[in-house]
Design a protein around this motif. Structure first.
Motif, PDB file in Angstrom:
ATOM      1  N   LEU A  50       0.819  -1.209   0.000  1.00 12.74           N
ATOM      2  CA  LEU A  50       0.000   0.000   0.000  1.00 12.74           C
ATOM      3  C   LEU A  50       0.854   1.261   0.000  1.00 12.74           C
ATOM      4  O   LEU A  50       0.530   2.268   0.647  1.00 12.74           O
ATOM      5  CB  LEU A  50      -0.957   0.009   1.205  1.00 12.74           C
ATOM      6  CG  LEU A  50      -1.948  -1.152   1.282  1.00 12.74           C
ATOM      7  CD1 LEU A  50      -2.802  -1.016   2.538  1.00 12.74           C
ATOM      8  CD2 LEU A  50      -2.833  -1.179   0.030  1.00 12.74           C
ATOM      9  N   GLY A  51       1.971   1.218  -0.730  1.00 12.62           N
ATOM     10  CA  GLY A  51       2.840   2.384  -0.830  1.00 12.62           C
ATOM     11  C   GLY A  51       3.771   2.589   0.350  1.00 12.62           C
ATOM     12  O   GLY A  51       4.521   3.561   0.368  1.00 12.62           O
ATOM     13  N   ARG A  52       3.744   1.703   1.329  1.00  9.63           N
ATOM     14  CA  ARG A  52       4.607   1.830   2.502  1.00  9.63           C
ATOM     15  C   ARG A  52       5.750   0.842   2.420  1.00  9.63           C
ATOM     16  O   ARG A  52       5.536  -0.367   2.264  1.00  9.63           O
ATOM     17  CB  ARG A  52       3.819   1.598   3.788  1.00  9.63           C
ATOM     18  CG  ARG A  52       2.776   2.651   4.098  1.00  9.63           C
ATOM     19  CD  ARG A  52       3.394   4.049   4.254  1.00  9.63           C
ATOM     20  NE  ARG A  52       4.465   4.087   5.222  1.00  9.63           N
ATOM     21  CZ  ARG A  52       4.277   4.286   6.528  1.00  9.63           C
ATOM     22  NH1 ARG A  52       3.062   4.464   7.012  1.00  9.63           N
ATOM     23  NH2 ARG A  52       5.303   4.319   7.344  1.00  9.63           N
ATOM     24  N   ASP A  53       6.975   1.342   2.539  1.00 14.09           N
ATOM     25  CA  ASP A  53       8.150   0.483   2.595  1.00 14.09           C
ATOM     26  C   ASP A  53       8.422   0.089   4.045  1.00 14.09           C
ATOM     27  O   ASP A  53       8.297   0.915   4.962  1.00 14.09           O
ATOM     28  CB  ASP A  53       9.373   1.210   2.029  1.00 14.09           C
ATOM     29  CG  ASP A  53       9.260   1.468   0.541  1.00 14.09           C
ATOM     30  OD1 ASP A  53       8.703   0.595  -0.163  1.00 14.09           O
ATOM     31  OD2 ASP A  53       9.715   2.532   0.085  1.00 14.09           O
ATOM     32  N   ASP A  85       9.521  -3.220  15.320  1.00 15.31           N
ATOM     33  CA  ASP A  85       8.421  -2.322  15.640  1.00 15.31           C
ATOM     34  C   ASP A  85       7.101  -3.093  15.723  1.00 15.31           C
ATOM     35  O   ASP A  85       6.222  -2.741  16.504  1.00 15.31           O
ATOM     36  CB  ASP A  85       8.303  -1.230  14.571  1.00 15.31           C
ATOM     37  CG  ASP A  85       9.564  -0.390  14.474  1.00 15.31           C
ATOM     38  OD1 ASP A  85       9.889   0.292  15.456  1.00 15.31           O
ATOM     39  OD2 ASP A  85      10.222  -0.427  13.417  1.00 15.31           O
ATOM     40  N   VAL A  86       6.980  -4.124  14.891  1.00 10.08           N
ATOM     41  CA  VAL A  86       5.809  -4.988  14.885  1.00 10.08           C
ATOM     42  C   VAL A  86       6.309  -6.431  14.841  1.00 10.08           C
ATOM     43  O   VAL A  86       7.270  -6.740  14.132  1.00 10.08           O
ATOM     44  CB  VAL A  86       4.896  -4.711  13.671  1.00 10.08           C
ATOM     45  CG1 VAL A  86       3.699  -5.651  13.677  1.00 10.08           C
ATOM     46  CG2 VAL A  86       4.435  -3.260  13.653  1.00 10.08           C
ATOM     47  N   ILE A  87       5.662  -7.298  15.590  1.00 13.58           N
ATOM     48  CA  ILE A  87       6.058  -8.705  15.646  1.00 13.58           C
ATOM     49  C   ILE A  87       4.930  -9.548  15.080  1.00 13.58           C
ATOM     50  O   ILE A  87       3.769  -9.392  15.474  1.00 13.58           O
ATOM     51  CB  ILE A  87       6.370  -9.138  17.098  1.00 13.58           C
ATOM     52  CG1 ILE A  87       7.499  -8.287  17.664  1.00 13.58           C
ATOM     53  CG2 ILE A  87       6.723 -10.623  17.158  1.00 13.58           C
ATOM     54  CD1 ILE A  87       7.602  -8.323  19.165  1.00 13.58           C
ATOM     55  N   CYS A  88       5.267 -10.423  14.144  1.00 12.68           N
ATOM     56  CA  CYS A  88       4.302 -11.366  13.590  1.00 12.68           C
ATOM     57  C   CYS A  88       4.665 -12.761  14.097  1.00 12.68           C
ATOM     58  O   CYS A  88       5.685 -13.326  13.708  1.00 12.68           O
ATOM     59  CB  CYS A  88       4.323 -11.316  12.066  1.00 12.68           C
ATOM     60  SG  CYS A  88       3.145 -12.436  11.284  1.00 12.68           S
ATOM     61  N   PHE A  89       3.826 -13.272  14.983  1.00 17.32           N
ATOM     62  CA  PHE A  89       4.056 -14.574  15.610  1.00 17.32           C
ATOM     63  C   PHE A  89       3.320 -15.627  14.792  1.00 17.32           C
ATOM     64  O   PHE A  89       2.089 -15.612  14.705  1.00 17.32           O
ATOM     65  CB  PHE A  89       3.567 -14.524  17.061  1.00 17.32           C
ATOM     66  CG  PHE A  89       3.662 -15.829  17.801  1.00 17.32           C
ATOM     67  CD1 PHE A  89       4.642 -16.759  17.509  1.00 17.32           C
ATOM     68  CD2 PHE A  89       2.753 -16.125  18.810  1.00 17.32           C
ATOM     69  CE1 PHE A  89       4.723 -17.962  18.201  1.00 17.32           C
ATOM     70  CE2 PHE A  89       2.826 -17.318  19.510  1.00 17.32           C
ATOM     71  CZ  PHE A  89       3.816 -18.238  19.192  1.00 17.32           C
ATOM     72  N   ASP A 155      -4.617  -9.495   3.888  1.00 16.05           N
ATOM     73  CA  ASP A 155      -5.229  -9.006   5.126  1.00 16.05           C
ATOM     74  C   ASP A 155      -4.182  -8.883   6.234  1.00 16.05           C
ATOM     75  O   ASP A 155      -4.225  -7.942   7.043  1.00 16.05           O
ATOM     76  CB  ASP A 155      -6.343  -9.959   5.571  1.00 16.05           C
ATOM     77  CG  ASP A 155      -7.505  -9.988   4.583  1.00 16.05           C
ATOM     78  OD1 ASP A 155      -7.678  -8.992   3.854  1.00 16.05           O
ATOM     79  OD2 ASP A 155      -8.227 -11.003   4.551  1.00 16.05           O
ATOM     80  N   LEU A 156      -3.246  -9.833   6.264  1.00 18.06           N
ATOM     81  CA  LEU A 156      -2.180  -9.765   7.273  1.00 18.06           C
ATOM     82  C   LEU A 156      -1.296  -8.547   7.030  1.00 18.06           C
ATOM     83  O   LEU A 156      -0.917  -7.840   7.983  1.00 18.06           O
ATOM     84  CB  LEU A 156      -1.352 -11.053   7.231  1.00 18.06           C
ATOM     85  CG  LEU A 156      -0.227 -11.163   8.262  1.00 18.06           C
ATOM     86  CD1 LEU A 156      -0.793 -11.184   9.681  1.00 18.06           C
ATOM     87  CD2 LEU A 156       0.612 -12.420   8.007  1.00 18.06           C
ATOM     88  N   VAL A 161       0.634  -2.890   8.290  1.00 21.11           N
ATOM     89  CA  VAL A 161       0.782  -1.478   7.917  1.00 21.11           C
ATOM     90  C   VAL A 161      -0.018  -0.577   8.846  1.00 21.11           C
ATOM     91  O   VAL A 161       0.375   0.569   9.112  1.00 21.11           O
ATOM     92  CB  VAL A 161       0.360  -1.291   6.443  1.00 21.11           C
ATOM     93  CG1 VAL A 161       0.313   0.180   6.075  1.00 21.11           C
ATOM     94  CG2 VAL A 161       1.309  -2.046   5.523  1.00 21.11           C
ATOM     95  N   ALA A 162      -1.135  -1.075   9.363  1.00 19.88           N
ATOM     96  CA  ALA A 162      -1.971  -0.258  10.260  1.00 19.88           C
ATOM     97  C   ALA A 162      -1.225   0.138  11.523  1.00 19.88           C
ATOM     98  O   ALA A 162      -1.556   1.154  12.151  1.00 19.88           O
ATOM     99  CB  ALA A 162      -3.236  -1.029  10.613  1.00 19.88           C
ATOM    100  N   PHE A 163      -0.209  -0.627  11.910  1.00 15.68           N
ATOM    101  CA  PHE A 163       0.563  -0.305  13.111  1.00 15.68           C
ATOM    102  C   PHE A 163       1.682   0.684  12.843  1.00 15.68           C
ATOM    103  O   PHE A 163       2.275   1.214  13.786  1.00 15.68           O
ATOM    104  CB  PHE A 163       1.171  -1.582  13.712  1.00 15.68           C
ATOM    105  CG  PHE A 163       0.176  -2.428  14.461  1.00 15.68           C
ATOM    106  CD1 PHE A 163      -0.434  -1.953  15.607  1.00 15.68           C
ATOM    107  CD2 PHE A 163      -0.130  -3.703  14.025  1.00 15.68           C
ATOM    108  CE1 PHE A 163      -1.341  -2.730  16.306  1.00 15.68           C
ATOM    109  CE2 PHE A 163      -1.029  -4.495  14.719  1.00 15.68           C
ATOM    110  CZ  PHE A 163      -1.637  -4.004  15.861  1.00 15.68           C
ATOM    111  N   PHE A 164       2.020   0.940  11.584  1.00 10.19           N
ATOM    112  CA  PHE A 164       3.125   1.831  11.272  1.00 10.19           C
ATOM    113  C   PHE A 164       2.745   3.271  11.582  1.00 10.19           C
ATOM    114  O   PHE A 164       1.568   3.653  11.467  1.00 10.19           O
ATOM    115  CB  PHE A 164       3.515   1.730   9.796  1.00 10.19           C
ATOM    116  CG  PHE A 164       4.021   0.374   9.382  1.00 10.19           C
ATOM    117  CD1 PHE A 164       4.402  -0.562  10.328  1.00 10.19           C
ATOM    118  CD2 PHE A 164       4.119   0.043   8.045  1.00 10.19           C
ATOM    119  CE1 PHE A 164       4.867  -1.803   9.952  1.00 10.19           C
ATOM    120  CE2 PHE A 164       4.588  -1.189   7.649  1.00 10.19           C
ATOM    121  CZ  PHE A 164       4.956  -2.129   8.604  1.00 10.19           C
TER     122      PHE A 164
END
Length: 443
Positions: A50-53, A85-89, A155-156, A161-164
């Motif tokens: 979505l345009g975010r690196d 910054d974000v953790i995906c378990f 969706d994941l 990105v919502a947390f950035f």
């Protein structure tokens, strides 16, 4: 630390973390195999959604206890967790909750950072009911995904990105970006560290970058994938690439090692300079010779590193090793040979100046007039056989220096080597490879 948001993909072994990383990035950047323990080091890859690196970090499987190597792999995973910054378990939806999953969840709950619970291997809607068992881990609503088939990974990514943090200065689209040449940073040179298994490449890599990025162990083949880090040096930014140890194809007996070798060769082909690490306690082996030939064929300068030199106390043995280098690796020309100890750091300070010199030679450009002066003097001293004649010559490119010769007929390889030697000696190209191209132009 990267200025981009960092997402760490963590979990116990064999839940599909590397497969998920490949799916998120959109290409195969990590080695995947259906057995635990394939990933050992932290591998960072840039991703866009979505345009975010942002940076996705693949990690080895975390285990509460194990042997020395398992503990080092787990420590690398914990480093990634602490820097993210974000953790995906990632957990395995086909297996259910395990004791190790519960221990990882307990560790993550106390961090105070966003954690996304990804239940992998949910290949269709019929199995989505299985995800609700994982609510008991206390990490919020689980996200059903299939890393293998790509189901719900978008969706994941949305959730990540919502947390950035908000980025109001980001352009709406790539078409809106106008690049000012003055804003472009210096070119980053790639330096690949190559060699046979267990010669000390990862130890050297960690010392050069000043961090324990690569898992170091006495077990040959510990490094499975290429790991890279950019380091600021007095001569500019340098990307050091740790590669897996390369053996003869006949000795490779599993898929993981095959893909490790492929990644290592890709790193060599894309590198500006290669560091060929040789175990001084073993000397120059036939495999070292083959690796040197492969690196030389890639067209990048070579710096030879005799590692573990401090363990060779006998003066005659040291002299023999130095003689073997000149005799067995004669085809790589005047490549620097440094005697170092990656473990203690002795002699490593000589590496950056040697790299800087190699990079200067790699980028060197010679005026056309001077090129033709050398070519004409060389032809006057030794004419080309069979009436061949070079009418005009110019340097068409750098990285590596590439010379184009316009001749009245085909020029023999032996005479081209003679001309190359004249150019190398006149303009002091050192160990950098030189490409010679001939274009026939009838007189």
């Amino acid at each position: 630390m990267s200025p981009l948001p960092i997402v760490a993909i963590v979990g116990r072994p064999n839940v599909g973390k590397s497969t998920l990383v490949n799916r998120l990035v959109g290409r195969r950047v990590t080695i995947v195999e259906e057995r635990p323990g394939v990933t050992r080091d932290r591998k960072e890859v840039e991703c866009n959604w979505l345009g975010r690196d942002f940076i996705v970090v693949d990690t080895g499987g975390w285990m509460p206890k194990g042997d020395e190597l398992d503990n080092k792999v787990s420590a690398q995973s914990e480093r990634a967790i602490n820097e993210a910054d974000v953790i995906c378990f990632v957990v395995d939806g086909a297996v259910g909750i395990t004791e190790d999953d519960a221990r990882v969840a307990q560790m993550l709950r106390g961090l105070g950072r966003p954690v996304l619970l990804a239940v992998n291997k949910i290949d269709d809607s019929r199995h989505e009911v299985n995800i609700w068992d994982f609510v008991s881990l206390g990490l919020g609503d689980p996200h059903p995904v299939s890393a293998l088939h790509g189901r719900s990974t978008g969706d994941l990514l949305d959730a990540m990105v919502a947390f950035f943090p908000a980025d109001p200065d980001a352009p709406v689209s790539g078409a809106d970006v106008v690049v000012n040449p003055e804003d472009v940073g210096p070119r980053v040179f790639s330096v690949a560290i190559v060699g046979r298994p267990n010669v000390g490449k990862s130890t050297l890599f960690n010392r050069l970058i000043g961090d324990d990025r690569s898992v170091v162990h006495d077990l040959p083949g510990t490094t499975r994938d290429t790991i890279d880090t950019i380091v600021d040096t007095p001569t500019g930014p340098v990307r050091f690439i740790d590669t897996a140890g390369m053996r003869r194809k006949s000795k490779i007996d599993d898929g993981t090692e095959f893909y490790s070798m492929v990644r290592a060769l890709q790193a060599v082909d894309g590198a500006d300079v290669a560091l060929l690490v040789i175990d001084a306690t073993v000397g120059v082996s036939a495999q070292d010779q083959r690796l040197a030939e492969r690196v030389d064929a890639a067209g990048c300068p070579v710096v030879v590193l005799l590692n573990k030199w401090e363990t060779i106390a006998d003066a005659e043995e040291r002299a023999k090793i130095s003689s073997d280098i000149e005799r067995k690796l004669h085809f790589i020309g005047d490549s620097p040979v440094l005697k170092i100890s990656a473990l203690t750091g002795k002699g490593v300070h000589k590496l950056l100046p040697a790299l800087a010199e190699s990079i200067v030679d790699y980028q060197k450009r010679v005026p056309t007039r001077k090129v033709n002066d050398v070519i004409m003097r060389a032809q006057s001293a030794t004419p080309a056989p069979h009436g061949g004649r070079i009418m005009y010559a110019t340097q068409g490119a750098t990285d590596p220096p590439t010379f184009t010769l316009f001749a009245n007929k085909d020029i023999s390889p032996a005479y081209l080597r003679y001309l190359e030697r004249m150019l190398r000696e006149e303009f002091k190209f050192g160990s950098t490879p030189i490409k010679m191209r001939v274009r026939r132009r009838d007189a």
